[in-house]
Design a protein around this motif. Structure first.
Motif, PDB file in Angstrom:
ATOM      1  N   ALA A 148     -26.891  51.984   7.060  1.00 50.61           N
ATOM      2  CA  ALA A 148     -25.483  52.254   7.335  1.00 50.61           C
ATOM      3  C   ALA A 148     -24.917  51.239   8.319  1.00 50.61           C
ATOM      4  O   ALA A 148     -25.615  50.724   9.188  1.00 50.61           O
ATOM      5  CB  ALA A 148     -25.319  53.669   7.889  1.00 50.61           C
ATOM      6  N   ARG A 149     -23.627  50.976   8.192  1.00 47.70           N
ATOM      7  CA  ARG A 149     -22.956  50.061   9.119  1.00 47.70           C
ATOM      8  C   ARG A 149     -22.794  50.762  10.468  1.00 47.70           C
ATOM      9  O   ARG A 149     -22.475  51.945  10.538  1.00 47.70           O
ATOM     10  CB  ARG A 149     -21.601  49.669   8.548  1.00 47.70           C
ATOM     11  CG  ARG A 149     -20.856  48.621   9.360  1.00 47.70           C
ATOM     12  CD  ARG A 149     -19.729  48.038   8.513  1.00 47.70           C
ATOM     13  NE  ARG A 149     -18.789  49.079   8.094  1.00 47.70           N
ATOM     14  CZ  ARG A 149     -17.676  49.377   8.772  1.00 47.70           C
ATOM     15  NH1 ARG A 149     -17.390  48.748   9.906  1.00 47.70           N
ATOM     16  NH2 ARG A 149     -16.863  50.302   8.318  1.00 47.70           N
ATOM     17  N   MET A 150     -23.003  50.014  11.543  1.00 50.55           N
ATOM     18  CA  MET A 150     -22.919  50.586  12.882  1.00 50.55           C
ATOM     19  C   MET A 150     -22.189  49.639  13.809  1.00 50.55           C
ATOM     20  O   MET A 150     -22.167  48.424  13.595  1.00 50.55           O
ATOM     21  CB  MET A 150     -24.322  50.844  13.461  1.00 50.55           C
ATOM     22  CG  MET A 150     -25.118  51.912  12.768  1.00 50.55           C
ATOM     23  SD  MET A 150     -26.766  52.023  13.493  1.00 50.55           S
ATOM     24  CE  MET A 150     -26.353  52.441  15.193  1.00 50.55           C
ATOM     25  N   LEU A 151     -21.617  50.210  14.865  1.00 51.48           N
ATOM     26  CA  LEU A 151     -21.058  49.433  15.957  1.00 51.48           C
ATOM     27  C   LEU A 151     -22.022  49.429  17.133  1.00 51.48           C
ATOM     28  O   LEU A 151     -22.808  50.370  17.306  1.00 51.48           O
ATOM     29  CB  LEU A 151     -19.748  50.057  16.441  1.00 51.48           C
ATOM     30  CG  LEU A 151     -18.534  49.976  15.530  1.00 51.48           C
ATOM     31  CD1 LEU A 151     -17.360  50.660  16.210  1.00 51.48           C
ATOM     32  CD2 LEU A 151     -18.193  48.539  15.203  1.00 51.48           C
ATOM     33  N   PRO A 152     -21.972  48.406  17.983  1.00 51.98           N
ATOM     34  CA  PRO A 152     -22.680  48.499  19.260  1.00 51.98           C
ATOM     35  C   PRO A 152     -22.173  49.711  20.045  1.00 51.98           C
ATOM     36  O   PRO A 152     -20.959  49.924  20.157  1.00 51.98           O
ATOM     37  CB  PRO A 152     -22.325  47.185  19.955  1.00 51.98           C
ATOM     38  CG  PRO A 152     -22.004  46.240  18.836  1.00 51.98           C
ATOM     39  CD  PRO A 152     -21.347  47.091  17.791  1.00 51.98           C
ATOM     40  N   GLN A 153     -23.113  50.511  20.563  1.00 49.55           N
ATOM     41  CA  GLN A 153     -22.764  51.771  21.224  1.00 49.55           C
ATOM     42  C   GLN A 153     -23.317  51.772  22.645  1.00 49.55           C
ATOM     43  O   GLN A 153     -24.495  51.473  22.847  1.00 49.55           O
ATOM     44  CB  GLN A 153     -23.329  52.944  20.426  1.00 49.55           C
ATOM     45  CG  GLN A 153     -22.793  53.017  19.005  1.00 49.55           C
ATOM     46  CD  GLN A 153     -23.389  54.145  18.194  1.00 49.55           C
ATOM     47  OE1 GLN A 153     -23.901  55.128  18.753  1.00 49.55           O
ATOM     48  NE2 GLN A 153     -23.344  54.027  16.875  1.00 49.55           N
ATOM     49  N   PHE A 154     -22.468  52.148  23.593  1.00 51.33           N
ATOM     50  CA  PHE A 154     -22.823  52.083  25.007  1.00 51.33           C
ATOM     51  C   PHE A 154     -22.462  53.391  25.704  1.00 51.33           C
ATOM     52  O   PHE A 154     -21.501  54.073  25.328  1.00 51.33           O
ATOM     53  CB  PHE A 154     -22.069  50.948  25.708  1.00 51.33           C
ATOM     54  CG  PHE A 154     -22.326  49.580  25.150  1.00 51.33           C
ATOM     55  CD1 PHE A 154     -23.306  48.761  25.688  1.00 51.33           C
ATOM     56  CD2 PHE A 154     -21.577  49.104  24.082  1.00 51.33           C
ATOM     57  CE1 PHE A 154     -23.535  47.496  25.179  1.00 51.33           C
ATOM     58  CE2 PHE A 154     -21.799  47.839  23.563  1.00 51.33           C
ATOM     59  CZ  PHE A 154     -22.784  47.031  24.106  1.00 51.33           C
ATOM     60  N   VAL A 155     -23.219  53.707  26.758  1.00 51.57           N
ATOM     61  CA  VAL A 155     -22.902  54.822  27.647  1.00 51.57           C
ATOM     62  C   VAL A 155     -22.699  54.252  29.040  1.00 51.57           C
ATOM     63  O   VAL A 155     -23.505  53.435  29.517  1.00 51.57           O
ATOM     64  CB  VAL A 155     -24.025  55.874  27.656  1.00 51.57           C
ATOM     65  CG1 VAL A 155     -23.666  57.024  28.590  1.00 51.57           C
ATOM     66  CG2 VAL A 155     -24.273  56.397  26.249  1.00 51.57           C
ATOM     67  N   LEU A 156     -21.631  54.674  29.708  1.00 50.88           N
ATOM     68  CA  LEU A 156     -21.260  54.173  31.028  1.00 50.88           C
ATOM     69  C   LEU A 156     -21.383  55.269  32.070  1.00 50.88           C
ATOM     70  O   LEU A 156     -21.338  56.465  31.756  1.00 50.88           O
ATOM     71  CB  LEU A 156     -19.813  53.673  31.045  1.00 50.88           C
ATOM     72  CG  LEU A 156     -19.494  52.342  30.384  1.00 50.88           C
ATOM     73  CD1 LEU A 156     -19.529  52.455  28.878  1.00 50.88           C
ATOM     74  CD2 LEU A 156     -18.123  51.834  30.846  1.00 50.88           C
ATOM     75  N   THR A 157     -21.487  54.858  33.316  1.00 47.80           N
ATOM     76  CA  THR A 157     -21.339  55.821  34.399  1.00 47.80           C
ATOM     77  C   THR A 157     -19.903  56.343  34.392  1.00 47.80           C
ATOM     78  O   THR A 157     -18.959  55.577  34.142  1.00 47.80           O
ATOM     79  CB  THR A 157     -21.684  55.183  35.752  1.00 47.80           C
ATOM     80  OG1 THR A 157     -21.675  56.182  36.774  1.00 47.80           O
ATOM     81  CG2 THR A 157     -20.707  54.098  36.136  1.00 47.80           C
ATOM     82  N   PRO A 158     -19.692  57.639  34.608  1.00 44.76           N
ATOM     83  CA  PRO A 158     -18.335  58.184  34.476  1.00 44.76           C
ATOM     84  C   PRO A 158     -17.341  57.588  35.468  1.00 44.76           C
ATOM     85  O   PRO A 158     -16.144  57.527  35.175  1.00 44.76           O
ATOM     86  CB  PRO A 158     -18.529  59.685  34.692  1.00 44.76           C
ATOM     87  CG  PRO A 158     -19.836  59.833  35.380  1.00 44.76           C
ATOM     88  CD  PRO A 158     -20.678  58.697  34.906  1.00 44.76           C
ATOM     89  N   GLU A 159     -17.810  57.154  36.631  1.00 43.45           N
ATOM     90  CA  GLU A 159     -16.889  56.574  37.606  1.00 43.45           C
ATOM     91  C   GLU A 159     -16.197  55.328  37.043  1.00 43.45           C
ATOM     92  O   GLU A 159     -14.988  55.130  37.244  1.00 43.45           O
ATOM     93  CB  GLU A 159     -17.630  56.227  38.898  1.00 43.45           C
ATOM     94  CG  GLU A 159     -18.122  57.429  39.681  1.00 43.45           C
ATOM     95  CD  GLU A 159     -19.490  57.931  39.264  1.00 43.45           C
ATOM     96  OE1 GLU A 159     -20.068  58.751  39.995  1.00 43.45           O
ATOM     97  OE2 GLU A 159     -19.992  57.483  38.205  1.00 43.45           O
TER      98      GLU A 159
END
Length: 549
Positions: free
Chosen positions: A269-280
């Motif tokens: 399947a096609r995907m995008l780069p996925q990131f998780v950030l600190t909420p601040e």
């Protein structure tokens, strides 16, 4: 002699016969004291932990890093003199993924570096990307349409910002006496309705949200976004909780097919780069955008994929004597997520089990039964490694998604298995045992815990704890147990997070845990009988399916 006197004598004689059988659980206090001395005064556990975390770092399932760490653990067990130290294959399962390089900065309107991690199995950015940021403030399909034609070449903030509160209470804690008493007094757990049952309103809402999120992800991909940013539902102060990337499959797609880690369908399947950030940092970008600022980021994510192949459980043993064909096992899962160095989930469990085996070997004990260590792969993807091992050696049971279904198909090794002890709840000291609904275990564990009351371990609860590898054994009717452990800061700080590192491990706690695991393994190996079992599990009904895992 009167009839009453005769009956009294008969009753007393019966007690003489019966009571010793009830209190006959033997504990060799001399050996237990030697185990304590070795485990407290000549421990190797923190050195083992440092190798697993500081040197080998995260051990993401199927990655080259997992394989390298597994080979180190196998070699160390062999170096300590354990026999048949080996990497036992299972699979093929999924593609390996390695993070090679990451840089992420806000470059407009003011420059600042982002605290950020990619999701595992996310694709890379194929070089440096500079792109405007858009906050996708949409809660319905109709609201999505206002972003049509506006997302091409953008980085999309996918979820609402989170309201953060001050840390009024310390994240670390131990179980109080009251909490332990409540566990001890608890009754058997009732089976819950399985996911997706019509009467589960919460599950219906969850699936609706899941379906909308899949449509939202598909929408931004179709519109030409270049990456997506998210925040986790917990974590702040720079701590990020992150697991695996997803693809926008419909909500009714089986869970085992949604993840690009191990689903051939998802892999294509096609995907995008996925990131998780600190909420601040995430919240700041949202506020900047809401004030009309033009926010731009610069991203460079380089990753490496390896082809789907077999992976390994790590096995070694201390051979038994007169009952050597019967097996006692200790272990924990060896794989991890990738943001920290995977110390408390689960280098601690792996190191505790390794240290327990080292202690028994260096003491030169001669167990009647063979004591075997199993360090399991792919636990984070659904107990895959432990289930593969159980299926190969003891019994097979069909799995649907992540839940066992259907009858148990026994193998010859099933009748020779005694008991398995698992460690996988972080760095906290052992406080007792979850008995997994096995009431016959109570007097045995009570006797085994008696020498450790001064070390804080004395609680027994009939209740089950879920989510880890002892369930692979329990699902086929084999005794499998997880220890009760102090929570410390597992859930709020280290579990699947960027702060799951060596420095969060409590040395005295893991030493205590290794001592108790060694003692339990030795006691089980020396019993006259196999460990008592519950009845074989039956195929699930509409009210019980999905409950064993």
């Amino acid at each position: 002699m009167t009839r009453r006197s005769f009956c009294l004598i008969v009753m007393l004689l019966a007690l003489v016969v019966v009571l010793p059988a009830q209190v006959a659980e033997k504990v060799d206090t001399a050996i237990i004291n030697k185990i304590k001395d070795e485990g407290l005064n000549r421990s190797h556990i923190m050195e083992t932990l440092s190798w697993l975390t500081d040197v080998y770092g995260p051990r993401l399932a199927w990655s080259p890093e997992y394989n390298q760490a597994a080979e180190w653990a196998r070699a160390k067990l062999a170096e300590w003199g354990l026999e048949n130290a080996r990497l036992e294959k299972f699979g093929p399962v999924g593609r390996g993924w390695t993070l090679k390089r990451l840089s992420a900065n806000v470059i407009e309107p003011r420059a600042y570096p982002l605290i950020i991690y990619p999701k595992a199995w996310s694709p890379g950015t194929r070089g440096t990307v500079r792109a405007p940021v858009v906050y996708l403030d949409a809660k319905t399909d109709d609201e999505l349409q206002k972003y049509k034609g506006k997302l091409k070449g953008t980085v999309v903030l996918m979820v609402p910002p989170r309201d953060l509160q001050a840390m009024w209470n310390a994240p670390a804690r131990r179980y109080s006496d009251g909490e332990l008493l409540q566990m001890a007094n608890a009754g058997p757990q009732e089976r819950q309705a399985p996911p997706g049952m019509p009467d589960s309103a919460a599950m219906v809402r969850f699936r609706e949200t899941q379906a909308f999120n899949a449509r939202k992800l598909q929408f931004i991909m179709d519109e030409g976004a270049v990456a997506q940013f998210e925040i986790a539902s917990k974590g702040d102060g720079g701590t990020i909780f992150v697991s695996g990337a997803t693809v926008p499959f419909p909500a009714n797609t089986p869970q085992s097919e949604r993840f690009p880690a191990y689903s051939p369908k998802a892999e294509k399947a096609r995907m995008l780069p996925q990131f998780v950030l600190t909420p601040e940092h995430y919240n700041r970008m949202v506020r900047q955008l809401q004030k009309g600022q033009n926010v731009r980021v610069e991203l460079n994510l380089e990753v490496e994929f390896t082809k789907a192949d077999s992976t390994y459980n790590i096995i070694a043993e201390l051979p038994g004597t007169d009952l050597k064909d019967e097996i006692v096992m200790v272990g924990g899962h060896f794989d991890s997520w990738h943001a920290g160095t995977s110390a408390t989930d689960n280098a601690t469990g792996s190191a505790v089990a390794m240290e327990a085996m080292r202690i028994l070997k260096v003491l030169g004990v001669q167990p009647r039964r063979t004591i075997r260590i199993g360090l399991w792969g792919s636990e984070e993807q659904g107990l895959i490694g432990a289930r593969a091992y159980v299926s190969k050696h003891f019994a097979e049971r069909e799995v649907s998604g992540f839940a066992p279904v259907g009858p148990v198909k026994l193998k010859p090794g099933h009748e020779k298995f005694s008991v398995y002890f698992n460690h996988d709840n972080g760095t906290g000291k052992v406080r007792g045992v979850y008995m997994q609904g096995n009431e016959a275990a109570r007097p045995i564990f009570r006797a085994w815990l008696a020498p450790f009351a001064e070390m804080g371990a004395s609680t027994l609860t009939i209740q089950n704890t879920g989510g880890t590898d002892h369930l692979a054994f329990d699902a086929v009717g084999l005794p499998g147990f997880q220890f009760i452990q102090d929570p410390i800061e597992y859930s709020p700080r280290t579990h699947h997070s960027s702060m799951d590192v060596y420095d969060r491990v409590q040395a005295d706690d893991v030493k205590q845990a290794a001592i108790i695991m060694a003692a339990f393994a030795y006691n089980a190996a020396m019993r006259d009988e196999l460990f008592p079992r519950k009845p074989l599990p039956q195929p699930p009904t509409a009210r019980t399916s999905g409950s064993n895992y």
